[in-house]
Design a protein around this motif. Structure first.
Motif, PDB file in Angstrom:
ATOM      1  N   SER A   1       0.873  -1.288  -0.058  1.00  0.00           N
ATOM      2  CA  SER A   1      -0.114   0.209  -0.209  1.00  0.00           C
ATOM      3  C   SER A   1       0.862   1.279   0.002  1.00  0.00           C
ATOM      4  CB  SER A   1      -0.970   0.063   1.188  1.00  0.00           C
ATOM      5  OG  SER A   1      -1.874  -1.106   1.086  1.00  0.00           O
ATOM      6  N   SER A   2       2.125   1.339  -0.319  1.00  0.00           N
ATOM      7  CA  SER A   2       2.691   2.357  -0.411  1.00  0.00           C
ATOM      8  C   SER A   2       2.499   3.081  -1.896  1.00  0.00           C
ATOM      9  CB  SER A   2       4.459   1.868  -0.392  1.00  0.00           C
ATOM     10  OG  SER A   2       4.635   1.189  -1.502  1.00  0.00           O
ATOM     11  N   PRO A   3       2.397   4.490  -1.666  1.00  0.00           N
ATOM     12  CA  PRO A   3       2.397   5.225  -2.570  1.00  0.00           C
ATOM     13  C   PRO A   3       3.399   5.019  -3.963  1.00  0.00           C
ATOM     14  CG  PRO A   3       2.999   6.581  -0.938  1.00  0.00           C
ATOM     15  CD  PRO A   3       2.836   5.024  -0.399  1.00  0.00           C
ATOM     16  N   LEU A   4       2.812   5.196  -5.022  1.00  0.00           N
ATOM     17  CA  LEU A   4       3.740   4.917  -6.164  1.00  0.00           C
ATOM     18  C   LEU A   4       3.899   6.135  -6.747  1.00  0.00           C
ATOM     19  CD1 LEU A   4       2.389   1.437  -7.946  1.00  0.00           C
ATOM     20  CD2 LEU A   4       4.585   1.960  -6.566  1.00  0.00           C
ATOM     21  N   PRO A   5       5.264   6.730  -6.943  1.00  0.00           N
ATOM     22  CA  PRO A   5       5.432   7.975  -7.673  1.00  0.00           C
ATOM     23  C   PRO A   5       5.861   7.511  -9.039  1.00  0.00           C
ATOM     24  CG  PRO A   5       7.337   7.613  -6.079  1.00  0.00           C
ATOM     25  CD  PRO A   5       6.303   6.591  -6.017  1.00  0.00           C
ATOM     26  N   GLY A   6       5.784   8.425 -10.245  1.00  0.00           N
ATOM     27  CA  GLY A   6       6.139   8.221 -11.318  1.00  0.00           C
ATOM     28  C   GLY A   6       5.336   7.309 -12.245  1.00  0.00           C
ATOM     29  N   VAL A   7       4.121   6.905 -11.882  1.00  0.00           N
ATOM     30  CA  VAL A   7       3.217   6.029 -12.590  1.00  0.00           C
ATOM     31  C   VAL A   7       2.543   6.961 -13.712  1.00  0.00           C
ATOM     32  CG1 VAL A   7       1.368   4.417 -12.484  1.00  0.00           C
ATOM     33  CG2 VAL A   7       2.623   4.665 -10.837  1.00  0.00           C
ATOM     34  N   SER A   8       2.579   6.087 -14.895  1.00  0.00           N
ATOM     35  CA  SER A   8       2.056   6.870 -15.873  1.00  0.00           C
ATOM     36  C   SER A   8       0.436   6.684 -16.095  1.00  0.00           C
ATOM     37  CB  SER A   8       2.727   6.315 -17.294  1.00  0.00           C
ATOM     38  OG  SER A   8       1.797   6.422 -18.401  1.00  0.00           O
ATOM     39  N   VAL A   9      -0.140   7.812 -16.221  1.00  0.00           N
ATOM     40  CA  VAL A   9      -1.585   7.582 -16.368  1.00  0.00           C
ATOM     41  C   VAL A   9      -2.060   8.107 -17.636  1.00  0.00           C
ATOM     42  CG1 VAL A   9      -3.689   8.185 -14.998  1.00  0.00           C
ATOM     43  CG2 VAL A   9      -1.518   8.106 -14.005  1.00  0.00           C
ATOM     44  N   VAL A  10      -2.618   7.480 -18.414  1.00  0.00           N
ATOM     45  CA  VAL A  10      -2.839   7.982 -19.735  1.00  0.00           C
ATOM     46  C   VAL A  10      -4.467   7.409 -20.252  1.00  0.00           C
ATOM     47  CG1 VAL A  10      -2.363   7.489 -22.242  1.00  0.00           C
ATOM     48  CG2 VAL A  10      -0.615   7.330 -20.704  1.00  0.00           C
ATOM     49  N   VAL A  11      -4.930   8.496 -20.902  1.00  0.00           N
ATOM     50  CA  VAL A  11      -6.332   8.311 -21.246  1.00  0.00           C
ATOM     51  C   VAL A  11      -6.299   7.353 -22.558  1.00  0.00           C
ATOM     52  CG1 VAL A  11      -8.617   9.055 -22.132  1.00  0.00           C
ATOM     53  CG2 VAL A  11      -7.205  10.370 -20.364  1.00  0.00           C
ATOM     54  N   LYS A  12      -7.005   6.010 -22.524  1.00  0.00           N
ATOM     55  CA  LYS A  12      -6.706   5.066 -23.509  1.00  0.00           C
ATOM     56  C   LYS A  12      -7.123   5.756 -24.821  1.00  0.00           C
ATOM     57  CE  LYS A  12      -7.571   0.331 -24.258  1.00  0.00           C
ATOM     58  NZ  LYS A  12      -8.208  -0.840 -23.911  1.00  0.00           N
ATOM     59  N   GLY A  13      -6.180   5.090 -25.767  1.00  0.00           N
ATOM     60  CA  GLY A  13      -6.644   5.660 -26.836  1.00  0.00           C
ATOM     61  C   GLY A  13      -6.217   7.043 -27.474  1.00  0.00           C
ATOM     62  N   THR A  14      -5.551   7.771 -26.461  1.00  0.00           N
ATOM     63  CA  THR A  14      -5.157   9.138 -26.650  1.00  0.00           C
ATOM     64  C   THR A  14      -3.823   9.393 -26.316  1.00  0.00           C
ATOM     65  OG1 THR A  14      -5.609  10.084 -24.453  1.00  0.00           O
ATOM     66  CG2 THR A  14      -7.455   9.856 -25.874  1.00  0.00           C
ATOM     67  N   LEU A  15      -3.259  10.556 -26.451  1.00  0.00           N
ATOM     68  CA  LEU A  15      -1.891  11.011 -26.181  1.00  0.00           C
ATOM     69  C   LEU A  15      -1.943  11.686 -24.875  1.00  0.00           C
ATOM     70  CD1 LEU A  15       0.066  11.731 -29.377  1.00  0.00           C
ATOM     71  CD2 LEU A  15      -0.121   9.800 -27.908  1.00  0.00           C
ATOM     72  N   VAL A  16      -3.296  11.908 -24.385  1.00  0.00           N
ATOM     73  CA  VAL A  16      -3.396  12.554 -23.054  1.00  0.00           C
ATOM     74  C   VAL A  16      -2.725  11.650 -21.831  1.00  0.00           C
ATOM     75  CG1 VAL A  16      -4.940  13.707 -21.544  1.00  0.00           C
ATOM     76  CG2 VAL A  16      -5.293  13.696 -23.844  1.00  0.00           C
ATOM     77  N   GLY A  17      -1.809  12.569 -21.040  1.00  0.00           N
ATOM     78  CA  GLY A  17      -1.583  11.606 -19.932  1.00  0.00           C
ATOM     79  C   GLY A  17      -0.798  12.529 -18.971  1.00  0.00           C
ATOM     80  N   THR A  18      -0.503  11.880 -17.913  1.00  0.00           N
ATOM     81  CA  THR A  18       0.305  12.567 -16.790  1.00  0.00           C
ATOM     82  C   THR A  18       0.984  11.462 -15.924  1.00  0.00           C
ATOM     83  OG1 THR A  18       0.055  13.897 -14.822  1.00  0.00           O
ATOM     84  CG2 THR A  18      -1.308  12.459 -15.106  1.00  0.00           C
ATOM     85  N   VAL A  19       1.848  11.907 -15.137  1.00  0.00           N
ATOM     86  CA  VAL A  19       2.661  10.865 -14.333  1.00  0.00           C
ATOM     87  C   VAL A  19       2.281  11.346 -12.677  1.00  0.00           C
ATOM     88  CG1 VAL A  19       4.968  10.432 -13.775  1.00  0.00           C
ATOM     89  CG2 VAL A  19       4.377  10.909 -15.795  1.00  0.00           C
ATOM     90  N   THR A  20       2.189  10.450 -11.893  1.00  0.00           N
ATOM     91  CA  THR A  20       1.908  10.475 -10.246  1.00  0.00           C
ATOM     92  C   THR A  20       3.141  11.226  -9.899  1.00  0.00           C
ATOM     93  OG1 THR A  20       2.707   8.383  -9.725  1.00  0.00           O
ATOM     94  CG2 THR A  20       0.442   8.519 -10.415  1.00  0.00           C
ATOM     95  N   ASP A  21       2.828  11.993  -8.761  1.00  0.00           N
ATOM     96  CA  ASP A  21       3.917  12.782  -8.326  1.00  0.00           C
ATOM     97  C   ASP A  21       4.514  12.042  -7.038  1.00  0.00           C
ATOM     98  OD1 ASP A  21       2.342  12.641  -5.960  1.00  0.00           O
ATOM     99  OD2 ASP A  21       1.625  14.729  -6.042  1.00  0.00           O
ATOM    100  N   GLY A  22       5.346  12.817  -6.385  1.00  0.00           N
ATOM    101  CA  GLY A  22       6.135  11.934  -5.237  1.00  0.00           C
ATOM    102  C   GLY A  22       5.174  11.290  -4.274  1.00  0.00           C
TER     103      GLY A  22
END
Lengths: 1050, 527
Positions: free
Chosen positions: A36-57
């Motif tokens: 249950s530790s937080p995961l930084p740096g995970v890529s979050v992308v809207v499927k089928g698009t180039l929209v995306g972000t990355v989780t913070d620290g």
């Protein structure tokens, strides 16, 4: 390129489409399902698009999504990708699972990795998790039972003794039978390498740093290692950092070692009775008496310790950024053996770093630095000061102590070469020394430094192509020390006589450079043709040099505490030598699969080797294999069988690999042979310029089956290793006077064939409880198929020492000796069966005309009258048994209930015979020495039915047939061992995070027991205490370890 | 695709080129000289010669360790342990002592192997010397001398083997099975095959070749060499020939060889090499290179036969720092014909602790006293032996009691007597020639006690109607101990039965491995 353009176009179009939609914001935090530790740096992308972000620290993210029909894709290296339909949610807190079997999806092979489903060789994976919590100085000691076809023998309880590993049998008579050990792609120096102690070079690798081990067994998997593959290959991969997520963990365990089983020897009262009976039967004056204090010494208590402390600590950190990842660890391990002087302390550090300079170029470096301190003792099997050999023989009615001696130990004064006899009229025969004193005063130590460094650069000029150059230096420095006091024992003496103190130092320096340059190329042609190519070049150079100093007649024992001191010894000698060797190789591998259904592989290696004559130096080693995933065929999928058997793969392989030689066996050489202090040289070896390496033709067919959607997995293999061109130091007649009485030749062949079976899976699986079990079984038969000829006549066998034969048609080193038919109940003489079926009895009692120690015809087993003189000849010896275990395996169970898990591992082995020299020479001796309790069953009077002959002082060599095998001391080596029980509790992460305010991310507590029990009929200390010849000779008992530990993750 | 291939090549070629410039394969040993150059200089030839002597000191034992096989210590220890004049105190020499050896027993296998290892090194070096002379690396004279030294050692080794593994010459005039005689270099597989075609010759054939080697040695050896004693000289070759002829019963030959080394009248100083007796019986043992030490095998602090082999370790008393394993037997000690006042009893023997503890004692020799350095040479040929060999041959050849025999016997015995004037032998001391011969044979036992010569006397006289010992003589029980056993003129009570000459155990078995590897070699009957 065309495909790339098309894809780009599609993406572009898709992107444009999105612009027109409605948008809203979704937020949340991503955690790891592990802890249950937080995961930084995970890529979050809207499927089928180039929209995306990355989780913070803190693992948090915020993203704008077009509408409720959108799907978010969460991805992170080393984790399973997760897709979540947004719907009406505005907060999404997903939990990502670790790709538990990331490595199980692939097989680490030589110079690369392969998809497991496409792998057509035979390899056994050993997951590091299996031994992660076990208390062990090195991983070899925990390999037993973990992999089919891999027979591992831990001989004795020495904590610094390497395990003996045999992959698919004994594949050579004279050359190395140890597998090639490759760490992170580089063959490392391994073996038992210190000069005054046992010392395990594999102990320089911290078990906690190991991510994965792959044991390559068949020809196809090993062929890429060419001339060094005959005994199998073990590939070890160390841990790498995971991008984005820093993690620090601390593992600690503490425990206790105890002897699993000690020797059962006579107590003082029994000793007095037996010793005097030996003497009385021989017509000699009695010598043994109880003293007034009723002294009863168990000498094993004097050299063995109970609850010897062991502990182990590893602090590791791993993580990385987008470009750079790292894994580092620090370790301290201390293992105290059950013999008071036996220990291993290891200090190990590792740093693995990889950096991607850009998308074409990656560089990295793996380094491990280690120091091992080893302590040991005189382990000589017949040595007068041997830790085990002496404790078995020292008199139990004598105290180890004597207040009148300056040291407080029982030593004669002033002539300290022997012990004070106590109430006996003489001291122990042969002057076995006071082990309580010698072990505390004589020293056997080694400290080793080791650096293994690999640096690599990897260039990926185009998609699918990797060029990799790896340079490695493996450096080992051993500094060994040995000292013997002058007061008693091996170093006994005064300034006018005897050794008078002894000190020895040796420094050895090993250096191995390896440079590999190779190419991996992945190519997909059309839709279904996948090609994978590997090609490269490798050079290896080895340097080994050592020098030693020894001194005896030491001026004062002050000078021998820690090191040799110049001028302190009246007699000083030095020694030294050096050798160099090298390999140069080209290799290539071609894999092709069609539609993930049909697989073929071909590989080839050309090795050059410095130990052979220039014109014989190069050898070519090809390998081939093919696989068929039947379960991918339409008929299978449609047949309904696929419902039960979801994965069925058939495979077959063939390869020819080699076993290298060492030294310069092709040369006739003259070594330094001084005549006193007059320098000289003399022929030291007769060479053979025609020598070639041993070749091993390996055949394998196998099947991998996944059952019920991989709930169960079954693997089965049948293999044959045909080894030819065995290099034997072909014995020459002694009367030829050839140095070593042999000339190396490629003559002889042997075969190992066997089956391997492994089945495992989840027997029970509910929400909270799972029971996972694995059973494996191996059966390997070895046979010598041919030997050389003398003058056109094939030689049927070669004697290998006094107890074994290498004989055509028999398993290697078959035990060979006389057939004991029992004790003559009329006179207590041992009776043997001769080859012609007649009986010969050894005359134990003295009396003309029958000479003591002579053989006489016995007309019946219990015929008391001696017949004509006869003898037992070489031809009267029979083949008594196979010294190598034939079948072995393990049954492992894992039970998980919520945070609790329990692992129980049972291991079994057998089909071999053990020749128990400990019993023959030590426990049943006929000297004025202690005995094992078996001797209480001795023949005493006519009519006694027993297998223990009449006692007779001084006739042990004859009565027990010392130095020769006989069936009286032959025992079955079958056993079942409770190898491990490990109980682990993982503290629930939510509670933990809450309680520690997120400071501690994970906490596991465990308790474990190793080698807890062994069930066997073998009467010795342990059925694993055998040499490769199946001989058990005064080996230290095995260790049982109980320990407790914790893993904390920060 | 073309670009692709190009890129692969561009990437791969430099990498491959970088690494292939190494020369990983061209290695050669640093710890040994190859046969191509072992005789390439005069110095190396001399080194090879010393390597042959080293093989005489310490050819590998069965386990590869140095235990003084064949001549560094083992021939002496085994030669005594086979006889009755020592007691084996612990288990160390028990198999030899009790004659319970078989075809795999380490002592006799080790001795056999070590003898032939020495012989082959001699033969290989002889080839090397000859080739070096042909190439003018050494002179023909040097090559002949080196060859002579090698042939001396070869003869010594073969004679040792034939004495241990074959019946004596005098049994059937040498018509019994002898031992293989190796007189060519075995340095290749094909040479080994050649060996496998040669059956055991007869004892007589062995003696013929031994004597031929010694004749060559006598002709080509100088009278003196440096260092002395530890290299074979002309006198050593003659003395060994004399010993061999004694075994052959060639009394005239013994006398003839003796005459080369022993003047007709006292003082007895050898005209070749100036060998003479030391003043005291202890002389040859207080000085390894004494005037009497014609040939010994060198040991020193840096290179000796170790705690499991060295003469001082085995024969010395435990309280002096030795191991106390081979004690003197009352059989010889209590013999009153060895006078109680004989100086040898005090100069060379003492009562000391044995291997079994401080409180258990035997009589031990002090001939070897280098208890820490183990540097005592292993005495092989002393001038005293030359004198006694001649004495025995003279005594046997004469029809009556030989005066010259008495003179030679007295030369050895008188130096040990407390009062030579009254105790020395005269013609009147002997009733007949047999009594004289018996006295000479006893003198050999006394003079060479703990020098390993007992077995060769038992062996050569085994079929002598007058002086045989009935095979392997009766002995004291293994580990018989205690000061009470020893008293000059006291009781002699050997409880270990004799083994008759006819018994197969009288001679050692040919090792199993020899039989297996060389089936043409016939085993001694009974094994």
């Amino acid at each position: 390129m065309r495909n790339f353009l098309l894809a780009s176009l599609c993406l572009l179009l898709g992107f444009c489409t999105q612009l027109r939609a409605q948008e809203r914001t979704v937020t949340g935090a991503v955690t790891s399902s592990d802890d249950s530790s937080p995961l930084p740096g995970v890529s979050v992308v809207v499927k089928g698009t180039l929209v995306g972000t990355v989780t913070d620290g803190n693992g948090k993210y915020s993203i704008r999504v077009p509408n409720g029909n959108s799907t978010l894709v969460f991805s992170f290296v080393g984790m399973e990708e997760l897709e979540v339909l947004v719907g009406s949610q505005s907060v999404i807190n997903p939990s990502l699972k670790t790709l538990a079997n990331e490595l199980s999806e692939v097989v680490v092979v030589g110079y690369g990795v392969q998809q497991r489903k496409a792998f057509t060789g035979s390899a056994s994976k050993v997951d590091a998790k299996q031994f992660a919590n076990l208390m062990t100085p090195s991983i070899d000691k925990q390999l037993a039972g973990r992999a089919t076809g891999v027979q591992v023998t831990n001989v004795g309880g020495g904590v610094n003794t390497p395990a003996r590993i045999r992959i698919r049998g004994t594949n050579s008579v004279n050359q190395a039978n140890d597998p090639l050990i490759v760490v992170d792609g580089i063959p490392i120096i391994s073996g038992n390498l210190a000069s005054t102690t046992n010392s395990n070079a594999l102990g320089d690798i911290n078990p906690a740093d190991i991510e994965n081990m792959e044991v390559l067994k068949d020809g196809s998997a090993t062929a890429i290692y060419g001339s060094r593959a005959a005994a199998g290959v073990i590939l070890i991969t160390t841990k790498k950092g995971t991008k984005g997520r820093g993690k620090v963990s601390y593992d600690a365990s503490i425990g206790f070692n105890n002897a699993l089983k000690r020797f059962d020897v006579l107590n003082a009262q029994e000793f007095v009775m037996i010793a005097n009976e030996k003497l009385a039967n021989a017509g000699q004056a009695l010598r043994a008496n109880m003293d007034a204090a009723q002294t009863n010494t168990n000498w094993q208590d004097q050299v063995m310790v109970n609850n010897a402390a062991v502990h182990n600590h590893t602090l590791s950190a791993q993580g990385g950024t987008e470009k750079t990842s790292y894994y580092m660890s620090l370790n301290y391990s201390q293992q105290q053996g059950i013999i008071i002087t036996n220990f291993n302390k290891a200090y190990r550090a590792r740093l693995n770093v990889e950096h991607e300079a850009n998308k074409y170029l990656k560089v990295g470096n793996n380094i491990t630095i280690s120091r091992q301190d080893d302590g040991d003792q005189n382990n000589g099997t017949n040595a007068l000061s041997g830790a085990i050999s002496s404790t078995l023989r020292l008199l139990p009615n004598v105290s180890p102590y004597n207040a009148n001696h300056p040291t407080g130990f029982n030593i004669n004064w002033p002539n300290g070469n022997s012990m004070n006899p106590g109430a006996n009229t003489t001291s122990v025969d042969d002057n076995f020394t006071n082990a309580a004193f010698t072990l505390r005063n004589n020293q056997y130590r080694s400290d080793k430094y080791r650096i293994i460094n690999n640096s690599f650069i990897e260039i990926s000029p185009i998609q699918g192509l990797k060029l990799r150059s790896v340079f490695s230096a493996d450096m080992l420095s051993d500094y060994s020390f040995q000292s013997w006091t002058n007061l008693h024992g091996d170093g006994y003496g005064t300034s006018t006589g005897g050794t008078n103190g002894y000190v020895y130092n040796e420094n050895q320096n090993r250096l191995r450079y390896t440079w590999q340059n190779y190419v991996n190329y992945n190519l997909t042609l059309g839709k279904n043709h996948n090609i994978y190519l590997t090609a490269g070049h490798e050079v290896q150079r080895d340097n080994y040099k050592w020098h030693s100093t020894s001194g005896s007649n030491i001026s004062d024992m002050f000078f021998i505490k820690e090191n040799f001191i110049t001028g302190s010894a009246a007699i000083q000698t030095t020694g030294g030598s050096m050798t160099q060797s090298g390999f140069e190789s080209f290799f290539g591998r071609f894999n092709y699969d069609f539609n993930n259904k049909y697989f073929v592989q071909a590989s080839i290696r050309r090795d050059g080797q410095s130990s052979l004559a220039p014109e014989k130096r190069y050898g070519v080693f090809p390998g081939f294999s093919a696989g068929w995933r039947v379960s991918q065929e339409g008929f299978w999928v449609n047949s309904g069988l696929s419902q039960y058997f979801n994965e069925v793969k058939l495979k077959a392989s063939y390869a020819r690999v080699g076993n290298t030689l060492s030294g310069f066996p092709y040369l006739s050489t003259y070594g330094a042979r001084p005549y006193g202090n007059i320098s000289g040289i003399a022929v030291s070896a007769i060479g053979n310029s025609d020598l070639q390496w041993e070749t091993s033709n390996k055949y394998d067919v196998g099947v991998d089956i996944g059952i019920l959607n991989n709930r169960f997995n079954l693997t089965a293999d049948y293999f044959v290793n045909d080894v030819d061109n065995l290099v034997l130091g072909v014995p020459t007649p002694l009367s030829a006077g050839v140095p070593g009485n042999s000339i190396s030749q490629n003559i002889g062949s042997l075969r190992n064939k066997g089956i391997e079976l492994s089945i495992g899976g989840d027997i029970l699986k509910t929400k909270d409880f799972t029971w996972n079990a694995n059973f494996n079984y191996s059966n390997i038969k070895n046979e010598i198929t041919a030997l050389y000829s003398i003058g056109g006549t094939a030689v049927p066998y070669i004697q290998n020492g006094g107890y074994n034969l290498i004989e055509v048609g028999q398993p290697i080193n078959v035990i060979h000796g006389y057939q004991f038919s029992g004790v003559n109940s009329a006179n207590g003489n041992p009776v043997y069966v001769k080859a012609d079926g007649t009986l010969a009895q050894l005359n134990i009692s003295n009396g003309a005309p029958f000479s003591i120690g002579g053989y006489y015809v016995a007309s019946g087993q219990n015929e008391g009258t001696l017949g004509a003189q006869t003898s037992l000849t070489f031809n009267d010896r029979a083949r008594l048994g196979n010294p190598t275990p034939v079948w072995f395996g393990a049954f492992t169970n894992n039970f998980n209930y919520k945070g609790l898990s329990l692992e129980v591992m049972l291991r079994y082995s057998g089909g071999n015979k053990i020749f128990n020299i400990t019993r023959q020479d030590a426990l049943m001796n006929q000297s004025f020495q202690n005995n094992g309790r078996e001797i209480l069953q001795r023949w005493q009077k006519p009519g006694d039915i027993t297998n223990v002959p009449k006692l007779y002082y001084g006739q042990g060599n004859n009565i027990n047939q010392s130095q020769l095998a006989n069936s009286r001391f032959l025992e079955s080596g079958d056993y079942l061992r409770l190898q491990n029980i490990v109980l682990t509790y993982s503290v629930p992460s939510k509670a933990l995070t809450k309680a520690t305010k997120g400071f501690v991310q994970s906490l596991r507590l465990f308790a474990q027991g190793q080698n807890l029990a062994v069930w066997t009929k073998y009467s010795g200390a342990d059925p694993d205490n055998i040499s490769t010849l199946g001989l058990d000779n005064a080996v230290s008992p095995q260790i049982r370890t109980v320990s407790f530990g914790l893993n904390v993750g920060f | 695709m073309k670009t692709l291939v190009k890129r692969i090549l561009i990437g791969a070629i430099p990498l491959a080129m970088m690494s292939s410039c190494e020369t990983a394969l061209d290695k050669s040993p640093f710890n040994a000289i190859t046969d191509a150059s072992a005789f390439s200089t005069a110095d190396r030839c001399l080194l090879s010669l010393y390597g042959v002597y080293d093989a005489a000191q310490s050819s590998p034992y069965t386990d590869g360790t140095v235990r003084g096989y064949p001549f560094g210590a083992a021939n002496i220890e085994q030669g005594d342990a086979r006889g009755e004049d020592v007691i084996n105190v612990a288990a160390f020499f028990q198999i030899t002592y009790q004659a319970t050896y078989n075809t795999t027993t380490a002592n006799n296998v080790g001795h056999w192997g070590a003898l032939y290892a020495l012989i082959n090194k001699a033969n290989i070096s002889i080839d090397g010397f000859k080739n070096a002379a042909k190439s003018n690396i050494i002179t023909a004279a040097a090559a002949a001398q080196y060859e002579a030294e090698c042939r001396f050692l070869r003869a010594l080794a073969h004679h040792e083997a034939v004495t241990l593994f074959a019946r004596p010459y005098l049994d059937g005039n040498g018509n019994k099975l002898g031992v293989p005689y190796r007189d060519f270099a075995i340095n290749s597989g094909s040479a080994v095959d050649q060996v496998r075609a040669i059956p055991r010759p007869t004892v007589a054939e062995n003696y013929e070749k031994i004597l031929a080697d010694l004749d060559f040695a006598e002709t080509n050896l100088p009278a003196t060499l440096s260092p002395g004693t530890v290299r074979a000289t002309k006198a050593a070759a003659i003395a060994l020939k004399q010993r061999v002829k004694l075994h052959k019963g060639d009394w005239a030959g013994v006398i003839a060889e003796g005459a080369k080394l022993v003047p007709a009248a006292a003082p007895f100083v050898s005209p070749i090499g100036a060998w003479k007796l030391t003043d005291e019986p202890s002389g040859p043992f207080t000085n390894n290179s004494s005037t009497e030490s014609i040939f010994s095998i060198r040991n020193d602090a840096l290179d000796n036969t170790g705690t499991n082999g060295a003469l001082p370790s085995m024969y010395g008393a435990a309280n002096l720092g030795a191991r106390g394993l081979l004690a003197i037997s009352p059989i010889i000690w209590n013999n009153a014909k060895w006078l109680e006042t004989d100086k040898r009893r005090t100069q060379l023997y003492l009562t000391g602790a044995n291997a079994n503890g401080a409180s258990t004692v035997n009589v031990f020799t002090k001939k070897y006293t280098s208890y820490t350095e183990r540097a005592d040479f292993a005495p092989q040929i002393r001038y005293a032996e030359v004198l006694l060999n001649s004495a025995e041959a003279e005594a046997r050849q004469a029809t009556g009691v030989s005066d010259r025999a008495i003179a030679l016997l007295n030369a050895v015995r008188n130096r040990a007597l407390a009062a030579p004037a009254t105790e020395a032998y005269t013609a009147a001391s002997f009733a007949d020639k047999k009594a004289l011969i018996a006295a000479i044979l006893l003198e050999r036992r006394v003079e060479f006690l703990a020098e390993g010569k007992r077995w060769s006397d038992i062996h050569r006289n085994a079929v002598d109607p007058d002086f045989n010992t009935g095979g392997i003589p009766a002995k004291y029980a293994n580990a018989a101990q205690g000061a009470a056993l020893y008293k000059v003129g006291g009781a002699i009570n050997p409880t270990q039965a004799a083994i008759p000459y006819a018994d197969f155990r009288f001679i050692w078995p040919i090792p199993d491995t020899e039989k297996t590897q060389n089936p043409i070699i016939e085993q001694n009957p009974g094994y």
